[in-house]
Design a protein around this motif. Sequence first.
Motif, PDB file in Angstrom:
ATOM      1  N   ARG A  54       0.851  -1.186   0.000  1.00 48.76           N
ATOM      2  CA  ARG A  54       0.000   0.000   0.000  1.00 48.76           C
ATOM      3  C   ARG A  54       0.885   1.234   0.000  1.00 48.76           C
ATOM      4  O   ARG A  54       1.925   1.275   0.648  1.00 48.76           O
ATOM      5  N   ARG A  55       0.441   2.264  -0.744  1.00 49.08           N
ATOM      6  CA  ARG A  55       1.155   3.539  -0.820  1.00 49.08           C
ATOM      7  C   ARG A  55       0.147   4.674  -0.711  1.00 49.08           C
ATOM      8  O   ARG A  55      -0.833   4.720  -1.445  1.00 49.08           O
ATOM      9  N   HIS A  56       0.412   5.591   0.228  1.00 49.29           N
ATOM     10  CA  HIS A  56      -0.377   6.824   0.316  1.00 49.29           C
ATOM     11  C   HIS A  56       0.267   7.877  -0.569  1.00 49.29           C
ATOM     12  O   HIS A  56       1.484   8.024  -0.580  1.00 49.29           O
ATOM     13  N   ARG A  57      -0.547   8.612  -1.304  1.00 51.51           N
ATOM     14  CA  ARG A  57      -0.032   9.684  -2.163  1.00 51.51           C
ATOM     15  C   ARG A  57       0.174  10.991  -1.407  1.00 51.51           C
ATOM     16  O   ARG A  57       1.080  11.747  -1.722  1.00 51.51           O
ATOM     17  N   ARG A  58      -0.715  11.279  -0.413  1.00 52.84           N
ATOM     18  CA  ARG A  58      -0.638  12.549   0.324  1.00 52.84           C
ATOM     19  C   ARG A  58      -0.528  12.369   1.836  1.00 52.84           C
ATOM     20  O   ARG A  58      -0.079  13.277   2.520  1.00 52.84           O
ATOM     21  N   ALA A  59      -0.934  11.256   2.360  1.00 49.11           N
ATOM     22  CA  ALA A  59      -1.010  11.053   3.807  1.00 49.11           C
ATOM     23  C   ALA A  59       0.320  10.551   4.388  1.00 49.11           C
ATOM     24  O   ALA A  59       1.043   9.794   3.743  1.00 49.11           O
ATOM     25  N   THR A  60       0.589  10.977   5.615  1.00 51.88           N
ATOM     26  CA  THR A  60       1.693  10.459   6.408  1.00 51.88           C
ATOM     27  C   THR A  60       1.117   9.433   7.373  1.00 51.88           C
ATOM     28  O   THR A  60       0.104   9.679   8.025  1.00 51.88           O
ATOM     29  N   ALA A  61       1.765   8.267   7.452  1.00 53.06           N
ATOM     30  CA  ALA A  61       1.326   7.202   8.366  1.00 53.06           C
ATOM     31  C   ALA A  61       2.275   7.138   9.558  1.00 53.06           C
ATOM     32  O   ALA A  61       3.472   7.421   9.429  1.00 53.06           O
ATOM     33  N   ASN A  62       1.725   6.756  10.709  1.00 54.01           N
ATOM     34  CA  ASN A  62       2.501   6.552  11.933  1.00 54.01           C
ATOM     35  C   ASN A  62       2.127   5.189  12.496  1.00 54.01           C
ATOM     36  O   ASN A  62       1.008   5.004  12.968  1.00 54.01           O
ATOM     37  N   PHE A  63       3.062   4.230  12.423  1.00 51.01           N
ATOM     38  CA  PHE A  63       2.802   2.859  12.842  1.00 51.01           C
ATOM     39  C   PHE A  63       3.470   2.545  14.177  1.00 51.01           C
ATOM     40  O   PHE A  63       4.614   2.942  14.416  1.00 51.01           O
ATOM     41  N   ALA A  64       2.768   1.780  15.008  1.00 52.93           N
ATOM     42  CA  ALA A  64       3.336   1.164  16.204  1.00 52.93           C
ATOM     43  C   ALA A  64       2.642  -0.184  16.376  1.00 52.93           C
ATOM     44  O   ALA A  64       1.492  -0.360  15.956  1.00 52.93           O
ATOM     45  N   VAL A  65       3.342  -1.137  16.980  1.00 46.62           N
ATOM     46  CA  VAL A  65       2.799  -2.485  17.167  1.00 46.62           C
ATOM     47  C   VAL A  65       2.874  -2.824  18.656  1.00 46.62           C
ATOM     48  O   VAL A  65       3.919  -3.267  19.142  1.00 46.62           O
ATOM     49  N   PRO A  66       1.764  -2.629  19.398  1.00 44.59           N
ATOM     50  CA  PRO A  66       1.779  -2.891  20.837  1.00 44.59           C
ATOM     51  C   PRO A  66       1.574  -4.359  21.215  1.00 44.59           C
ATOM     52  O   PRO A  66       1.854  -4.743  22.348  1.00 44.59           O
ATOM     53  N   VAL A  67       1.108  -5.179  20.276  1.00 45.93           N
ATOM     54  CA  VAL A  67       0.840  -6.598  20.551  1.00 45.93           C
ATOM     55  C   VAL A  67       1.392  -7.421  19.393  1.00 45.93           C
ATOM     56  O   VAL A  67       1.115  -7.127  18.222  1.00 45.93           O
ATOM     57  N   ALA A  73       8.044  -3.683   5.822  1.00 47.25           N
ATOM     58  CA  ALA A  73       8.869  -3.424   4.646  1.00 47.25           C
ATOM     59  C   ALA A  73       8.459  -2.078   4.076  1.00 47.25           C
ATOM     60  O   ALA A  73       7.274  -1.755   4.002  1.00 47.25           O
ATOM     61  N   LEU A  74       9.447  -1.292   3.678  1.00 44.96           N
ATOM     62  CA  LEU A  74       9.231   0.038   3.104  1.00 44.96           C
ATOM     63  C   LEU A  74       9.977   0.103   1.778  1.00 44.96           C
ATOM     64  O   LEU A  74      11.194  -0.157   1.736  1.00 44.96           O
ATOM     65  N   LEU A  82      14.846  -0.478  -0.591  1.00 41.79           N
ATOM     66  CA  LEU A  82      14.015  -1.326   0.252  1.00 41.79           C
ATOM     67  C   LEU A  82      14.601  -1.333   1.647  1.00 41.79           C
ATOM     68  O   LEU A  82      15.793  -1.588   1.828  1.00 41.79           O
ATOM     69  N   GLY A  83      13.776  -1.043   2.642  1.00 44.23           N
ATOM     70  CA  GLY A  83      14.199  -1.122   4.031  1.00 44.23           C
ATOM     71  C   GLY A  83      13.224  -1.975   4.805  1.00 44.23           C
ATOM     72  O   GLY A  83      12.036  -2.026   4.474  1.00 44.23           O
ATOM     73  N   THR A  84      13.722  -2.678   5.800  1.00 42.21           N
ATOM     74  CA  THR A  84      12.857  -3.474   6.658  1.00 42.21           C
ATOM     75  C   THR A  84      13.257  -3.250   8.106  1.00 42.21           C
ATOM     76  O   THR A  84      14.417  -2.964   8.408  1.00 42.21           O
ATOM     77  N   LEU A  85      12.279  -3.373   8.996  1.00 41.48           N
ATOM     78  CA  LEU A  85      12.551  -3.378  10.420  1.00 41.48           C
ATOM     79  C   LEU A  85      11.442  -4.131  11.114  1.00 41.48           C
ATOM     80  O   LEU A  85      10.341  -4.270  10.567  1.00 41.48           O
ATOM     81  N   GLU A  86      11.751  -4.638  12.293  1.00 38.79           N
ATOM     82  CA  GLU A  86      10.755  -5.370  13.067  1.00 38.79           C
ATOM     83  C   GLU A  86      10.201  -4.474  14.152  1.00 38.79           C
ATOM     84  O   GLU A  86      10.932  -3.696  14.770  1.00 38.79           O
ATOM     85  N   GLY A 100       4.164   8.533  -0.500  1.00 38.46           N
ATOM     86  CA  GLY A 100       4.920   8.076  -1.656  1.00 38.46           C
ATOM     87  C   GLY A 100       5.674   6.776  -1.484  1.00 38.46           C
ATOM     88  O   GLY A 100       6.211   6.250  -2.457  1.00 38.46           O
ATOM     89  N   LEU A 101       5.736   6.234  -0.263  1.00 40.27           N
ATOM     90  CA  LEU A 101       6.453   4.982  -0.035  1.00 40.27           C
ATOM     91  C   LEU A 101       5.471   3.821   0.074  1.00 40.27           C
ATOM     92  O   LEU A 101       4.412   3.944   0.679  1.00 40.27           O
ATOM     93  N   TRP A 102       5.850   2.692  -0.498  1.00 42.12           N
ATOM     94  CA  TRP A 102       5.055   1.470  -0.375  1.00 42.12           C
ATOM     95  C   TRP A 102       5.360   0.816   0.962  1.00 42.12           C
ATOM     96  O   TRP A 102       6.514   0.789   1.392  1.00 42.12           O
TER      97      TRP A 102
END
Length: 145
Positions: A54-67, A73-74, A82-86, A100-102
Motif C-alpha cells: 500500500r502507498r499513500h499519495r498525500r497522507a503520512t502514516a505513523n505505525f506502532a505495534v503494541p501486541v 517493509a518500506l 528497500l528497508g525493513t525493520l521489526e 509516496g512509499l510502499w
Amino acid sequence: MSALPAGVEVRELAVLADERGAVRHFLRADAPHFRGFGEVYFSTVLPGCVKAWRRHRRATANFAVPVGRVRLALWDEATATLGTLELGADAYRLVTVPPGLWTGFLGLSAEPALIANCVSLPHDPAESDRRAPDDPAMPHVWSPA
C-alpha cells in the motif's frame, strides 16, 4: 533493521509498566513529527500472513505495534530503496512514513499482531494505491528469516 528509504523516521516509544499492567505511548499532537490527524485505526496481521503493498499519495502514516511482532517493509520505487525493520511489543517504536512509499507487513509472532496507525488524512480510497504481495514489480521480502 536495514537501511530505510529517505524520510522514514523511527522513534523508540515509552512503556510505563508496573504490577498492574502498562501504558504504551504512541503519538502526541505537540510532538514535532506530528503531521496532523485524519484518523486512527487498528489492523491485525495473522501469524505468517502478509498484508502488502500500500502507498499513500498525500497522507503520512505513523505505525506502532503494541501486541505481537511484524516485519515492516518500506519500498521507495523512485530510488529502488528497500528497508525493513521489526516492530512489536518487545521492539516498541513509532515509524513515521511519508507519502509516496510502499509499505507491507509480515506477521512474525505466534499470536496475531496488532498494528496501530495514526494517519494524517481521513481514509479516501482514491488517495492510496495497492499492489498484491507477490507483484513481480515489488521486491520480495516475505520470508520469516
